[in-house]
Design an enzyme around this catalytic site. Structure first.
Site, mmCIF file in Angstrom:
data_model
loop_
_atom_site.group_PDB
_atom_site.id
_atom_site.type_symbol
_atom_site.label_atom_id
_atom_site.label_comp_id
_atom_site.label_asym_id
_atom_site.label_seq_id
_atom_site.Cartn_x
_atom_site.Cartn_y
_atom_site.Cartn_z
ATOM 1 N N GLU A 276 3.643 -5.436 8.625
ATOM 2 C CA GLU A 276 2.320 -5.239 8.009
ATOM 3 C C GLU A 276 1.793 -6.546 7.411
ATOM 4 O OE1 GLU A 276 2.637 -0.493 6.874
ATOM 5 O OE2 GLU A 276 3.004 -1.950 5.301
ATOM 6 N N HIS B 5 -1.991 4.357 9.928
ATOM 7 C CA HIS B 5 -0.651 4.921 10.154
ATOM 8 C C HIS B 5 -0.715 6.269 10.876
ATOM 9 C CE1 HIS B 5 -0.206 2.210 6.687
ATOM 10 N NE2 HIS B 5 1.090 2.194 6.860
ATOM 11 N N HIS C 157 10.009 -4.243 4.448
ATOM 12 C CA HIS C 157 10.471 -2.862 4.357
ATOM 13 C C HIS C 157 10.707 -2.280 5.737
ATOM 14 C CE1 HIS C 157 6.073 -2.212 4.667
ATOM 15 N NE2 HIS C 157 6.201 -0.888 4.717
ATOM 16 N N HIS D 176 0.810 -1.228 0.000
ATOM 17 C CA HIS D 176 0.000 0.000 0.000
ATOM 18 C C HIS D 176 0.847 1.285 0.000
ATOM 19 C CE1 HIS D 176 -0.050 -0.651 4.648
ATOM 20 N NE2 HIS D 176 0.923 0.187 4.335
HETATM 21 C C1 DHB Z 1 6.151 3.261 2.376
HETATM 22 C C2 DHB Z 1 5.618 2.011 2.690
HETATM 23 C C3 DHB Z 1 4.521 1.915 3.558
HETATM 24 O O1 DHB Z 1 3.951 0.721 3.921
HETATM 25 C C4 DHB Z 1 3.961 3.056 4.102
HETATM 26 O O2 DHB Z 1 2.868 2.920 4.894
HETATM 27 C C5 DHB Z 1 4.487 4.299 3.822
HETATM 28 C C6 DHB Z 1 5.596 4.405 2.955
HETATM 29 C C7 DHB Z 1 7.294 3.406 1.429
HETATM 30 O O3 DHB Z 1 7.932 2.399 1.042
HETATM 31 O O4 DHB Z 1 7.564 4.538 1.000
HETATM 32 FE FE FE Z 2 2.471 1.038 5.546
#
Ligand code: DHB
Ligand code: FE
Length: 301
Positions: free
Chosen positions: A240, A59, A193, A12
């Site tokens: 997540e 978030h 991530h 997302h």
């Molecule tokens: C990014 C990834 C995310 O899951 C998020 O909520 C905000 C930013 C990113 O990779 O930039």
């Molecule tokens: Fe996110």
């Protein structure tokens, strides 16, 4: 009765919304990601779900660190988005289906999930980006939604096993809903991530592949990872994936992998799109089935 037609797991990342707003879907950077939705569009066009139950993590738009429920279920007539500070256009409003929301809430509480029920709820990019990916260019979303927020932000987080059980409870609840609706279950976020700290930019392809493989064939196996182990392996925001676990738990039938796309990176994230088919088990004929308040496999999940 309502029927679960399948599940979708998708990243997302907010930058996806910016790429859509700027019509960059076919740019070399974006094509390998957006192209992964061609089959999803074909499938959705064929299957035509009426409702999407969306497991996601807020978030900081609707909940902040001062008050953060572990699990929260939307029971609103509609779900608005607001400016989150990412520089994205504010998304269109999603229609709710409060009667189904309350049915899910009742069954969850019966199953001993102490959830927060939200008759007013803003949804952030973790709902609006997947909606825009699934149904691009539509004046209004073609489905009503039930957003279910899982805390993946402030520790302690719920375990992978707990999220799988949450999904199972939701799956049983959907299938006991007395209206002919086709329901798609969605889990958003991930895969690996990490956005901040010394490991910012961390991605783990091997672990992502393992998660996608085991999600399909044996999601229970993933419950061997504790949350600290999962953070180590997938990054601080890779957790997540809990939303994907809940999505998978809701698939009550025979699960098949219909489509997978995996691409590194989109922004800071290993971007993944996985579509799962859910072949319903044969049901008892209407009229002969006794509706039980106690789920058959409550002890297992
Ligand atoms: C990014 C990834 C995310 O899951 C998020 O909520 C905000 C930013 C990113 O990779 O930039
Ligand atoms: Fe996110």
């Amino acid at each position: 009765m309502a029927r679960i037609i399948g599940g979708l797991g998708t990243t997302h990342v907010p930058a996806i919304g910016k790429a859509i707003a700027e019509h960059k879907e076919n740019d070399p950077y974006w094509k390998p990601f957006f192209g992964g939705f061609d089959y999803v569009h074909e499938w959705l066009g064929r299957e035509k779900p009426d409702v999407a139950v969306v497991f996601y993590n807020d978030h900081g738009l609707n909940f902040f660190l001062d008050k953060l429920p572990t699990f929260a279920v939307g029971a609103a007539n509609e779900y608005r988005n607001e400016d989150e500070g990412w520089g994205l256009p504010v998304s269109k409003t999603a229609a709710g289906i409060p009667k189904l929301s309350w049915h899910l809430i009742e069954r969850l509480v019966e199953d001993e999930f102490d959830i927060t029920m939200c008759q007013d709820m803003l949804v952030d990019h973790a709902v609006t980006i997947p909606m825009a990916l699934m149904w691009p260019g539509k004046a209004a979303w073609p489905v009503r939604i039930v957003p279910i927020s899982i805390n993946t932000v402030q520790h302690p987080l719920p375990s992978l096993a707990r999220c799988l059980k949450l999904g199972r409870s939701i799956g049983r609840a959907i299938e006991s809903y007395d209206e002919d609706l086709k329901v798609l279950v969605v889990g958003t976020g991930g895969l690996s991530h990490q956005l901040d700290g010394p490991r910012a930019g961390f991605i783990n392809k091997e672990f992502d592949q393992l998660c996608m493989d085991e999600l399909v064939r044996d999601p229970e196996a993933l419950t061997r990872f504790t949350i600290p182990q999962f953070v180590e392996l997938a990054g601080a925001q890779g957790v997540e994936f809990l939303n994907w676990m809940a999505m998978r738990g809701a698939l009550t039938g025979k699960v098949t992998e219909a489509h997978r796309n995996y691409h590194i990176p989109i922004s800071n994230t290993a971007a993944a799109t996985v579509l799962l088919g859910n072949e319903s088990r044969p049901r008892q004929q209407a009229g002969t089935a006794k509706v039980s308040r106690i789920p058959e496999d409550a002890s297992a999940g």
